[in-house]
Scaffold this motif. Sequence first.
Motif, mmCIF file in Angstrom:
data_model
loop_
_atom_site.group_PDB
_atom_site.id
_atom_site.type_symbol
_atom_site.label_atom_id
_atom_site.label_comp_id
_atom_site.label_asym_id
_atom_site.label_seq_id
_atom_site.Cartn_x
_atom_site.Cartn_y
_atom_site.Cartn_z
ATOM 1 N N ILE A 1 0.692 -1.301 -0.051
ATOM 2 C CA ILE A 1 -0.040 -0.065 0.025
ATOM 3 C C ILE A 1 0.910 1.226 -0.065
ATOM 4 C CG2 ILE A 1 -1.870 1.369 1.237
ATOM 5 C CD1 ILE A 1 -2.734 -1.368 2.341
ATOM 6 N N ALA B 1 -2.954 5.446 -1.468
ATOM 7 C CA ALA B 1 -3.725 6.263 -0.824
ATOM 8 C C ALA B 1 -3.199 7.416 -0.168
ATOM 9 C CB ALA B 1 -4.181 5.437 0.477
ATOM 10 N N TYR C 1 -11.403 -1.401 -2.789
ATOM 11 C CA TYR C 1 -11.010 -0.199 -2.250
ATOM 12 C C TYR C 1 -11.508 1.077 -3.218
ATOM 13 C CZ TYR C 1 -7.306 3.495 -1.810
ATOM 14 O OH TYR C 1 -6.754 4.781 -1.435
ATOM 15 N N LEU D 1 -2.061 -0.687 -3.790
ATOM 16 C CA LEU D 1 -3.108 0.119 -3.859
ATOM 17 C C LEU D 1 -2.431 1.585 -3.400
ATOM 18 C CD1 LEU D 1 -4.223 -2.413 -2.078
ATOM 19 C CD2 LEU D 1 -6.044 -1.180 -2.140
ATOM 20 N N ALA E 1 -8.120 1.498 2.192
ATOM 21 C CA ALA E 1 -7.146 0.497 1.691
ATOM 22 C C ALA E 1 -6.761 -0.493 2.449
ATOM 23 C CB ALA E 1 -5.841 1.359 1.430
#
Lengths: 97, 433, 300
Positions: B158, B300, B348, B298, B327
């Motif tokens: 992430i 964020a 997400y 991901l 996330a």
Amino acid sequence: MSEYQEIGFEQRMALVDFRVSERAHITVDGDACRGCTTQGCVVACPANLFVPTSDGGILFNYEQCFECGTCYLVCNTEGAITWTYPEGGHGVVFALS
Amino acid sequence: MSVDYDAIVVGAGPAGSAAAIALARSGRSVALIERGPFPGSKNMYGGVVYGRILDGIVPNWWEEAPIQRWVTRRATMMMTDTQALTVDFRTAAWGAPPYNGATAYRPDFDQWLATHATAAGAELICSTTVTGVLRDGNRVVGVRTDRPDGELTARTVIACDGVNSFVAKEAGLYGEVEAHHYTVGVKETIRLGRDVIDQRFGLRGLDGADFEIVGCTNGIPGGGFLYTNLDTVAVGVVLELPSLAKQDRRPEQILAGLKSHPAIAPFLEGGEIGEYSAHVIPEGGLAMMPELVGDGLLVAGDAAAMCLAAGIWLEGVNFAIASGHAAGLATADALRRGDTSAAGLSGYRRRLETTFVLADHRKLAGAPELMMSPRMQRAYPQVACNTAERLFTVENPRPKTGLNAIVRSELKAAGVKVADLGRDALRGLRSFG
Amino acid sequence: MTAAEGSAASRSGARGSGASGSGLRIAACAKWVDLRPGVDALTGRVSTDERRFGFSAADAAALEVALRLGSEWGAEVDVVVAAPAPAEGAIRSLAAAGASRAIRVDLPSGASSKQVAASLAAATADADVVVCGDYSLDVGSGSVPASIAHRRGAAQALGLISVTPESPGVVRAVRRLDGGRREHLRVRTPAVLSVEGSVATLRRAPLRSLRAGHAPAVEVIDPVGLAVASVRLDRTEPVRPRARALPGPNGSAAFDRVVELTGALVARTPPRRVDAADDADAAADAIIEQLAAWGYLDPS
């Protein structure tokens, strides 16, 4: 009312904790800069790290860098500024931000 | 496949800590990698944390979070070189639980949030810079760090590595990066003393003030801010990058201009600068957002450009926490199903669509462009201030001019056609309405 | 690079890290200090912030020197730190650079040099070589390494700018002297070395040893109790200018000396008297004229 006194730039930067790494995390390609007419990094860098030289190039420091990324974002000469994050544990350490 | 962690979170800012909290609480092994010596050491912002999103993550967070003051006075100021017109709102409601906005020092706040991640079982590794991602074909399978023996593998990565997100860029989630979507914020934290701040800003106890300012940036699209901590105030300007680079005043000079403005200087007089700081802000909103999901990856927080800079609203930390937490939850779901491909992680985006994170960005998609337009930046503050000045200047024995006449003549003087005003009003209504 | 360091590099290259265990033990000492304390310009009061605490460049260099000696001699390296409990994370990160044990002597920051030295000396009692930074950033007396050597009856080589391992148990060292001179030393164990921060840069800890369960746990030991209380801070006072020394009065008799000190019988200009009730302007003028004559006012 008394005039608000601005402190000098070096004093201003001396207020910030920079844990300087031995490795420079900014590199500048002098040849690319000599052909650049705008040199936006010189005016835009909040830490004033970029200084124009008499031969049209750019002299740069990396020690007092806020690691903000302004320089490479305003640079309009592809590849003139190479910018990464400094070595872990080094660089700027804010306290009152 | 044997991996070191279920998930690696890059960056222990608000987004990263929120993601790590969600994953660790669902029993997953998480590494939270921070390049600074402690979480928050690299972070800087324009002043207010809106904590409502924390209610579901740290119940009664206001009893323990390292807050400086609770914002109970919110002012929006339109400025010319010598004038200022302020809409000044106060409410006692924001000064009591559950509160609304708070000021805090990011090195304190981010470190506090990270302690909730480690308490939940996440492993915080500081002083370690992520230098790249490990891939297996198109799939992200880990990160490379700047330490010896510095590779870590995980089922998901992430990227919460901030506005410059080298991770998201390396993974190809960003299209072409356009400088006009970015602004740089420069800020001074000025020591004044608690009593002086209480008196000058009309505050008591832990009440705080937050001023947003338009028209103070020397014609560069952007804005200014002034807010109170317990015994310091912070004053700063936000400047659009290409316009800043095109003119010849340096950021700290533009900030000095704001500080010496007759409406601002009395607040700051006699103060001593404690720290100067700067950071880049992703202000482009929806227009600059990267792909949010890749195979095993991901994005964020600021790394995904989730910062709301729409004039009267300036929010970032809440979007970071919300997107990071979403996330983390989506990753936990994907891990449970054993599918962390882009399709498996697509929960997400669905989570963001149903919450304020993408809803606000969609609603305010046109706002950044409108707010950064020359009319909004220069003409309208001038019209508003001049109109107010003429309205309230008593010119006896000449009779008073009607408001309509004043506005019309000021619009003309500022070079704004009534049609432009109408168009902007319509766009404003569409964006903000 | 000095000649001494050059030869060290070639030597370690020849022998490599495959040196067999020599049975030697090395300890690196450090103290957890505020790396950037705030000092109030008016009162001289020092403010500290735990987030800024860490280990000085000299202490980090001491660990690096210890690790280099350790790999050359095949010896284990212990990290021994004087610090309170909040330092444990920082100690683990420090030890992750390659130490086999991490020991925390439970001392508050600001403990006296004597206390620190006594405790570190006890904690490093089984080490053949103790390496310290030359002086701490907070107290800065530089007395701790010397005091450890004294307590342990070990050789001491302090303020070194270069340390080169020779045969196991022997190091060559260079010390800075006044006037740009250098002192070359050969030191045998047991020895205490203190080094300047420029001697070496601490290697970065490998990622694996920073991870939970991989770094050595920090052992905590109590400080050595001192029989006699060392220097105690009683109170601090604001800065006062020094008293000015004046020459003593001449004269053989006490009476003469008193007269000279008081200036009683010396001819003097009689005081001027202006009655302000009669003429306030004249009085003011007279005061100003007199102040100007004494040099308190600019006559213009």
